[in-house]
Design a protein around this motif. Structure first.
Motif, PDB file in Angstrom:
ATOM      1  N   LYS A 265      94.224  40.162  85.231  1.00 36.88           N
ATOM      2  CA  LYS A 265      95.057  41.257  84.707  1.00 36.88           C
ATOM      3  C   LYS A 265      96.226  41.549  85.635  1.00 36.88           C
ATOM      4  N   ASN A 266      95.930  41.676  86.929  1.00 41.72           N
ATOM      5  CA  ASN A 266      96.976  41.991  87.897  1.00 41.72           C
ATOM      6  C   ASN A 266      98.014  40.876  87.984  1.00 41.72           C
ATOM      7  N   GLN A 267      97.541  39.636  88.040  1.00 38.05           N
ATOM      8  CA  GLN A 267      98.457  38.508  88.176  1.00 38.05           C
ATOM      9  C   GLN A 267      99.345  38.343  86.952  1.00 38.05           C
ATOM     10  N   ILE A 268      98.762  38.398  85.775  1.00 41.30           N
ATOM     11  CA  ILE A 268      99.549  38.161  84.563  1.00 41.30           C
ATOM     12  C   ILE A 268     100.477  39.335  84.266  1.00 41.30           C
TER      13      ILE A 268
ATOM     14  N   ARG B 150     101.994  41.142  86.637  1.00 41.98           N
ATOM     15  CA  ARG B 150     103.126  40.971  87.558  1.00 41.98           C
ATOM     16  C   ARG B 150     104.030  39.813  87.129  1.00 41.98           C
ATOM     17  N   SER B 151     103.443  38.688  86.761  1.00 43.41           N
ATOM     18  CA  SER B 151     104.280  37.532  86.431  1.00 43.41           C
ATOM     19  C   SER B 151     105.006  37.711  85.094  1.00 43.41           C
ATOM     20  N   SER B 152     104.363  38.355  84.124  1.00 42.89           N
ATOM     21  CA  SER B 152     105.067  38.590  82.853  1.00 42.89           C
ATOM     22  C   SER B 152     106.177  39.622  83.041  1.00 42.89           C
ATOM     23  N   ALA B 153     105.942  40.609  83.898  1.00 45.58           N
ATOM     24  CA  ALA B 153     106.994  41.585  84.201  1.00 45.58           C
ATOM     25  C   ALA B 153     108.146  40.906  84.932  1.00 45.58           C
ATOM     26  N   SER B 154     107.830  39.920  85.758  1.00 45.17           N
ATOM     27  CA  SER B 154     108.857  39.199  86.506  1.00 45.17           C
ATOM     28  C   SER B 154     109.821  38.472  85.576  1.00 45.17           C
ATOM     29  N   VAL B 155     109.329  38.006  84.440  1.00 42.06           N
ATOM     30  CA  VAL B 155     110.200  37.322  83.480  1.00 42.06           C
ATOM     31  C   VAL B 155     111.321  38.260  83.054  1.00 42.06           C
ATOM     32  N   MET B 156     110.952  39.447  82.575  1.00 42.56           N
ATOM     33  CA  MET B 156     111.979  40.364  82.075  1.00 42.56           C
ATOM     34  C   MET B 156     112.779  41.005  83.203  1.00 42.56           C
ATOM     35  N   ASP B 157     112.141  41.274  84.327  1.00 40.59           N
ATOM     36  CA  ASP B 157     112.834  41.920  85.437  1.00 40.59           C
ATOM     37  C   ASP B 157     113.897  41.013  86.051  1.00 40.59           C
ATOM     38  N   ASN B 158     113.616  39.710  86.148  1.00 45.90           N
ATOM     39  CA  ASN B 158     114.612  38.787  86.700  1.00 45.90           C
ATOM     40  C   ASN B 158     115.800  38.618  85.769  1.00 45.90           C
TER      41      ASN B 158
ATOM     42  N   GLY C  98     106.380  29.787  83.142  1.00 51.34           N
ATOM     43  CA  GLY C  98     105.379  28.757  83.428  1.00 51.34           C
ATOM     44  C   GLY C  98     104.161  29.343  84.121  1.00 51.34           C
ATOM     45  N   GLU C  99     104.392  30.271  85.034  1.00 52.68           N
ATOM     46  CA  GLU C  99     103.289  30.922  85.734  1.00 52.68           C
ATOM     47  C   GLU C  99     102.396  31.689  84.753  1.00 52.68           C
ATOM     48  N   VAL C 100     103.011  32.405  83.822  1.00 52.33           N
ATOM     49  CA  VAL C 100     102.235  33.152  82.826  1.00 52.33           C
ATOM     50  C   VAL C 100     101.443  32.193  81.944  1.00 52.33           C
ATOM     51  N   ARG C 101     102.066  31.076  81.540  1.00 46.61           N
ATOM     52  CA  ARG C 101     101.342  30.100  80.714  1.00 46.61           C
ATOM     53  C   ARG C 101     100.121  29.563  81.459  1.00 46.61           C
ATOM     54  N   SER C 102     100.267  29.302  82.734  1.00 49.79           N
ATOM     55  CA  SER C 102      99.132  28.820  83.529  1.00 49.79           C
ATOM     56  C   SER C 102      98.033  29.882  83.594  1.00 49.79           C
ATOM     57  N   GLN C 103      98.406  31.123  83.760  1.00 48.76           N
ATOM     58  CA  GLN C 103      97.425  32.203  83.799  1.00 48.76           C
ATOM     59  C   GLN C 103      96.743  32.390  82.445  1.00 48.76           C
ATOM     60  N   LEU C 104      97.493  32.140  81.369  1.00 54.42           N
ATOM     61  CA  LEU C 104      96.890  32.201  80.034  1.00 54.42           C
ATOM     62  C   LEU C 104      95.810  31.129  79.870  1.00 54.42           C
ATOM     63  N   VAL C 105      96.082  29.948  80.384  1.00 55.26           N
ATOM     64  CA  VAL C 105      95.087  28.870  80.313  1.00 55.26           C
ATOM     65  C   VAL C 105      93.814  29.315  81.028  1.00 55.26           C
ATOM     66  N   ARG C 106      93.979  29.887  82.208  1.00 59.03           N
ATOM     67  CA  ARG C 106      92.816  30.365  82.962  1.00 59.03           C
ATOM     68  C   ARG C 106      92.069  31.460  82.192  1.00 59.03           C
ATOM     69  N   ALA C 107      92.811  32.380  81.589  1.00 58.82           N
ATOM     70  CA  ALA C 107      92.186  33.446  80.801  1.00 58.82           C
ATOM     71  C   ALA C 107      91.444  32.870  79.597  1.00 58.82           C
TER      72      ALA C 107
ATOM     73  N   PHE D 105      95.615  32.857  72.450  1.00 55.52           N
ATOM     74  CA  PHE D 105      96.134  31.897  73.418  1.00 55.52           C
ATOM     75  C   PHE D 105      97.309  31.117  72.842  1.00 55.52           C
ATOM     76  N   ASN D 106      97.118  30.531  71.662  1.00 54.12           N
ATOM     77  CA  ASN D 106      98.177  29.726  71.051  1.00 54.12           C
ATOM     78  C   ASN D 106      99.408  30.558  70.731  1.00 54.12           C
ATOM     79  N   ASP D 107      99.213  31.765  70.236  1.00 60.21           N
ATOM     80  CA  ASP D 107     100.325  32.643  69.895  1.00 60.21           C
ATOM     81  C   ASP D 107     101.150  32.982  71.142  1.00 60.21           C
ATOM     82  N   LEU D 108     100.474  33.395  72.207  1.00 58.15           N
ATOM     83  CA  LEU D 108     101.181  33.753  73.435  1.00 58.15           C
ATOM     84  C   LEU D 108     101.825  32.533  74.095  1.00 58.15           C
ATOM     85  N   LYS D 109     101.103  31.423  74.115  1.00 59.79           N
ATOM     86  CA  LYS D 109     101.639  30.198  74.717  1.00 59.79           C
ATOM     87  C   LYS D 109     102.892  29.733  73.976  1.00 59.79           C
ATOM     88  N   ASN D 110     102.847  29.763  72.652  1.00 63.35           N
ATOM     89  CA  ASN D 110     104.015  29.358  71.860  1.00 63.35           C
ATOM     90  C   ASN D 110     105.192  30.300  72.088  1.00 63.35           C
ATOM     91  N   ASP D 111     104.921  31.598  72.161  1.00 64.79           N
ATOM     92  CA  ASP D 111     105.996  32.562  72.429  1.00 64.79           C
ATOM     93  C   ASP D 111     106.623  32.310  73.800  1.00 64.79           C
TER      94      ASP D 111
END
Length: 130
Positions: A38-41, A43-51, A76-85, A96-102
């Motif tokens: 939860k914490n990792q994803i 932060r990394s998803s927020a990083s996409v929009m914040d950058n 890419g980091e978020v996609r990797s975390q999605l795989v782990r989730a 998973f597929n919906d978020l990965k495709n988005d």
């Protein structure tokens, strides 16, 4: 060429915001998901929009492209975390597929926007003469 005066008008920023909300609903609000993921994803998803926002506010295309590159990397980091989730059964195959495709679509949009910024003569407001 229309001038965009606010990062909130950028389609890539709007899409990244939507993705943050979808991730929040699917994983962060999920009581079965591990706190670490939860914490990792989050932060990394927020990083996409914040950058995207930070790069836009720099008002120079070269810096903007650099921040877009970081944003794309965070996709890419978020996609990797999605795989782990998914591997740990915190989300189902449809989520998973919906978020990965988005995320893949957003990454392509960011790449296209970077290519566009590299192709134009205007270097950003930072370099305009007074």
């Amino acid at each position: 060429m229309a001038t965009i005066t606010n990062f909130e008008n950028l389609e890539i920023w709007k899409k990244s915001r939507e993705l943050c909300q979808k991730i929040f609903i699917s994983l962060i609000q999920n009581p079965n998901c591990s706190q670490n993921i939860k914490n990792q994803i989050d932060r990394s998803s927020a990083s996409v929009m914040d950058n995207i926002a930070e790069g836009f506010e720099r008002e120079g295309n070269r810096e903007f492209i650099n921040f877009l590159s970081m944003s794309k990397g965070s996709c890419g980091e978020v996609r990797s975390q999605l795989v782990r989730a998914f591997d740990r059964n915190f989300i189902n195959v449809n989520e998973f597929n919906d978020l990965k495709n988005d995320l893949t679509d957003l990454s392509k949009m960011i790449s296209g926007f970077m290519k566009y910024l590299k192709s134009i003569d205007h270097n950003g407001n930072k370099f305009q003469r007074p």
